[in-house]
Design a protein around this motif. Structure first.
Motif, PDB file in Angstrom:
ATOM      1  N   HIS A 113      74.231  36.839  40.996  1.00 53.22           N
ATOM      2  CA  HIS A 113      74.893  35.522  41.590  1.00 53.22           C
ATOM      3  C   HIS A 113      74.023  34.476  42.025  1.00 53.22           C
ATOM      4  O   HIS A 113      72.736  35.478  42.633  1.00 53.22           O
ATOM      5  CB  HIS A 113      75.529  35.911  42.527  1.00 53.22           C
ATOM      6  CG  HIS A 113      75.230  36.998  43.861  1.00 53.22           C
ATOM      7  ND1 HIS A 113      74.835  38.561  44.331  1.00 53.22           N
ATOM      8  CD2 HIS A 113      74.980  36.364  45.182  1.00 53.22           C
ATOM      9  CE1 HIS A 113      75.042  38.929  45.385  1.00 53.22           C
ATOM     10  NE2 HIS A 113      74.305  37.301  45.775  1.00 53.22           N
ATOM     11  N   CYS A 114      73.819  33.528  42.320  1.00 56.48           N
ATOM     12  CA  CYS A 114      72.778  32.416  42.918  1.00 56.48           C
ATOM     13  C   CYS A 114      73.583  31.979  43.881  1.00 56.48           C
ATOM     14  O   CYS A 114      74.759  31.093  43.701  1.00 56.48           O
ATOM     15  CB  CYS A 114      72.362  32.152  41.593  1.00 56.48           C
ATOM     16  SG  CYS A 114      73.490  30.917  40.582  1.00 56.48           S
ATOM     17  N   ASP A 115      72.378  30.876  44.896  1.00 58.52           N
ATOM     18  CA  ASP A 115      72.478  29.979  45.257  1.00 58.52           C
ATOM     19  C   ASP A 115      73.121  28.319  44.262  1.00 58.52           C
ATOM     20  O   ASP A 115      72.927  28.457  43.760  1.00 58.52           O
ATOM     21  CB  ASP A 115      72.332  29.290  46.017  1.00 58.52           C
ATOM     22  CG  ASP A 115      72.003  28.448  47.714  1.00 58.52           C
ATOM     23  OD1 ASP A 115      73.165  27.723  46.767  1.00 58.52           O
ATOM     24  OD2 ASP A 115      71.128  27.926  48.462  1.00 58.52           O
ATOM     25  N   GLY A 116      74.996  27.997  44.786  1.00 59.31           N
ATOM     26  CA  GLY A 116      75.955  26.962  44.944  1.00 59.31           C
ATOM     27  C   GLY A 116      74.450  25.683  44.218  1.00 59.31           C
ATOM     28  O   GLY A 116      74.836  25.092  43.006  1.00 59.31           O
ATOM     29  N   ALA A 117      73.714  26.038  45.504  1.00 54.20           N
ATOM     30  CA  ALA A 117      73.071  24.372  45.201  1.00 54.20           C
ATOM     31  C   ALA A 117      71.704  24.654  44.372  1.00 54.20           C
ATOM     32  O   ALA A 117      70.886  23.488  44.142  1.00 54.20           O
ATOM     33  CB  ALA A 117      72.119  24.550  47.273  1.00 54.20           C
ATOM     34  N   SER A 118      71.846  25.988  44.101  1.00 51.05           N
ATOM     35  CA  SER A 118      70.945  25.660  43.117  1.00 51.05           C
ATOM     36  C   SER A 118      70.846  25.259  41.396  1.00 51.05           C
ATOM     37  O   SER A 118      69.974  24.981  40.625  1.00 51.05           O
ATOM     38  CB  SER A 118      69.632  27.514  42.260  1.00 51.05           C
ATOM     39  OG  SER A 118      71.178  27.797  42.179  1.00 51.05           O
ATOM     40  N   LEU A 131      82.482  36.251  48.015  1.00 55.74           N
ATOM     41  CA  LEU A 131      80.792  35.508  48.381  1.00 55.74           C
ATOM     42  C   LEU A 131      82.250  33.965  48.039  1.00 55.74           C
ATOM     43  O   LEU A 131      81.522  32.859  48.050  1.00 55.74           O
ATOM     44  CB  LEU A 131      80.353  35.176  46.688  1.00 55.74           C
ATOM     45  CG  LEU A 131      79.470  37.016  46.565  1.00 55.74           C
ATOM     46  CD1 LEU A 131      79.299  36.114  44.577  1.00 55.74           C
ATOM     47  CD2 LEU A 131      78.492  36.511  47.401  1.00 55.74           C
ATOM     48  N   THR A 141      70.033  26.738  35.879  1.00 57.30           N
ATOM     49  CA  THR A 141      69.626  27.335  37.288  1.00 57.30           C
ATOM     50  C   THR A 141      68.513  28.553  36.566  1.00 57.30           C
ATOM     51  O   THR A 141      68.005  28.308  36.008  1.00 57.30           O
ATOM     52  CB  THR A 141      70.382  27.977  38.404  1.00 57.30           C
ATOM     53  OG1 THR A 141      69.916  28.282  39.560  1.00 57.30           O
ATOM     54  CG2 THR A 141      71.158  28.884  37.525  1.00 57.30           C
ATOM     55  N   HIS A 174      81.388  30.987  50.415  1.00 57.72           N
ATOM     56  CA  HIS A 174      79.629  30.840  50.711  1.00 57.72           C
ATOM     57  C   HIS A 174      78.740  29.426  49.818  1.00 57.72           C
ATOM     58  O   HIS A 174      77.907  30.018  49.662  1.00 57.72           O
ATOM     59  CB  HIS A 174      79.512  31.601  51.444  1.00 57.72           C
ATOM     60  CG  HIS A 174      80.776  32.374  52.124  1.00 57.72           C
ATOM     61  ND1 HIS A 174      80.022  32.258  53.176  1.00 57.72           N
ATOM     62  CD2 HIS A 174      81.175  33.135  52.345  1.00 57.72           C
ATOM     63  CE1 HIS A 174      80.872  32.816  53.921  1.00 57.72           C
ATOM     64  NE2 HIS A 174      81.583  33.516  53.651  1.00 57.72           N
ATOM     65  N   ASN A 175      79.776  28.854  48.568  1.00 60.19           N
ATOM     66  CA  ASN A 175      78.505  28.640  47.285  1.00 60.19           C
ATOM     67  C   ASN A 175      77.820  29.460  47.517  1.00 60.19           C
ATOM     68  O   ASN A 175      76.349  29.287  46.768  1.00 60.19           O
ATOM     69  CB  ASN A 175      78.121  27.385  48.555  1.00 60.19           C
ATOM     70  CG  ASN A 175      77.899  26.089  47.605  1.00 60.19           C
ATOM     71  OD1 ASN A 175      77.963  25.808  46.683  1.00 60.19           O
ATOM     72  ND2 ASN A 175      76.986  25.139  47.484  1.00 60.19           N
ATOM     73  N   ARG A 176      78.398  30.827  46.273  1.00 63.09           N
ATOM     74  CA  ARG A 176      77.510  31.839  45.579  1.00 63.09           C
ATOM     75  C   ARG A 176      78.357  31.856  44.347  1.00 63.09           C
ATOM     76  O   ARG A 176      79.644  31.959  44.301  1.00 63.09           O
ATOM     77  CB  ARG A 176      77.244  33.517  46.375  1.00 63.09           C
ATOM     78  CG  ARG A 176      77.089  32.648  48.360  1.00 63.09           C
ATOM     79  CD  ARG A 176      75.463  33.151  48.102  1.00 63.09           C
ATOM     80  NE  ARG A 176      74.358  34.109  47.219  1.00 63.09           N
ATOM     81  CZ  ARG A 176      73.112  33.296  47.130  1.00 63.09           C
ATOM     82  NH1 ARG A 176      72.512  32.514  47.557  1.00 63.09           N
ATOM     83  NH2 ARG A 176      72.739  34.937  46.564  1.00 63.09           N
ATOM     84  N   ARG A 224      75.592  22.585  43.211  1.00 61.99           N
ATOM     85  CA  ARG A 224      75.152  21.971  44.159  1.00 61.99           C
ATOM     86  C   ARG A 224      76.232  22.734  45.680  1.00 61.99           C
ATOM     87  O   ARG A 224      75.781  23.078  46.255  1.00 61.99           O
ATOM     88  CB  ARG A 224      74.527  20.457  44.973  1.00 61.99           C
ATOM     89  CG  ARG A 224      73.982  19.993  44.435  1.00 61.99           C
ATOM     90  CD  ARG A 224      73.644  18.693  44.589  1.00 61.99           C
ATOM     91  NE  ARG A 224      74.660  17.705  45.010  1.00 61.99           N
ATOM     92  CZ  ARG A 224      74.551  15.456  45.845  1.00 61.99           C
ATOM     93  NH1 ARG A 224      73.399  15.791  46.969  1.00 61.99           N
ATOM     94  NH2 ARG A 224      75.292  15.196  45.718  1.00 61.99           N
TER      95      ARG A 224
END
Length: 310
Positions: A115-120, A15, A138, A18-20, A242
């Motif tokens: 794992h989650c999207d860093g933007a969240s 990851l 999150t 990739h901001n994950r 983010r």
């Protein structure tokens, strides 16, 4: 749990950039889920016997033997406002490595890796009542997850040096880094202030950003500025809402007008998985928090002899 967990963690290294965000979830005595970055976690096990440590900080439950090494054990439940897990047989020990040290944290019930999207990830609203030891929230499968700021927990136990040594200050003056500027990227106000103070001691001007997304926007804007108004080096935290430091580094390398920037990743994550990820995103260096002289020496080595905007 540890064997399967380690296999999954290795998969999570892909990851990088990739901001994950890969997190280990756990509970603390009620239905609230908490999370911690898996790259700080070496192993999770049943709570071993603990030796009491007279005179220790109230958050320290004791010490234990971990594979031949004596490590301090911190009662994370107490740190987060829950009843102590010191004498709870069903408690688990989460062994962590960061700032190049090992320590254990007592948790009630480990859950699973996600794992989650860093933007969240976003800063928690004060009304949620988590306090300073949670630095992001999150949702995972609809459930609220509070991300624990373990750095803040440890900072309350140990004083961190913030001043450059006299020899390093003299070395910085000999190099005369002006008019170069450094961008500091960190979501922690305490960490930003530490870094700004360090660069002030080196007579280097700082530009600050609170996360990778803000940093990338400002860097692209500065790339269009007149010569002398840009930056030559970025010092970035890794764990940020983010956009994290890995994703920021990858974005810098993929942006033609920025790719010549020197990038130092500066984080409490210091295990082997982080080393692989630092290489994956092509950062110039990694320096574990917070080692003022080592960071200053790294900056001196990476700064070019002659000023060049990028």
């Amino acid at each position: 749990m540890s064997g399967t967990w380690m296999d999954k963690v290795e998969q999570q290294t892909r990851l990088a950039g990739h901001n994950r965000v890969a997190m280990l979830l756990f509970r603390m005595g009620d239905e609230q889920l908490f999370g911690i970055n898996v790259f700080k976690v070496r192993e999770v096990m049943r709570r071993p016997p603990l030796e009491r440590m007279p005179g220790a900080h109230a958050l320290v439950a004791g010490s234990c033997d971990y594979r031949g090494t004596t490590i301090p054990v911190i009662d994370l439940a107490v740190a987060l406002g829950y009843p102590s897990l010191r004498d709870v047989p069903s408690a688990h020990l989460m062994v962590t490595e960061f700032n190049r040290t090992m320590q254990g944290f007592l948790v009630a019930e480990p859950q699973r890796l996600v794992h989650c999207d860093g933007a969240s990830l976003e800063a928690p609203a004060p009304a949620l009542g988590f306090g300073s030891r949670v630095n992001a929230v999150t949702r995972v499968d609809g459930a609220l997850v509070a991300v624990v700021d373990v750095e803040q927990v440890l900072a309350s136990l140990n004083a961190t040096p913030t001043e450059l040594s006299a020899p390093m200050q003299r070395q910085a003056r000999v190099h005369d880094l002006q008019p170069r500027r450094v961008m500091v990227v960190d979501d922690s106000l305490v960490a930003r202030n530490q870094l700004v103070n360090l660069f002030r001691q080196m007579d280097v001007e700082c530009i600050v950003a609170q996360d990778g997304e803000e940093a990338l926007e400002r860097l692209k804007s500065l790339a269009k500025a007149p010569e002398g108004e840009g930056v030559t080096l970025v010092v970035s935290d890794i764990e940020m809402p983010r956009m994290d430091g890995y994703a920021l580094t990858r974005a810098i390398r993929e942006t033609p007008e920025l790719r010549r920037l020197k990038v130092v990743l500066h984080s409490s994550i210091s295990g082997i998985f982080n080393e692989a990820m630092v290489r994956e995103v092509n950062a110039d260096r990694f320096v574990a928090k917070f080692q003022p002289d080592l960071l200053a020496q790294t900056v001196l080595e990476l700064m070019p002899e002659h000023f060049d905007k990028f």
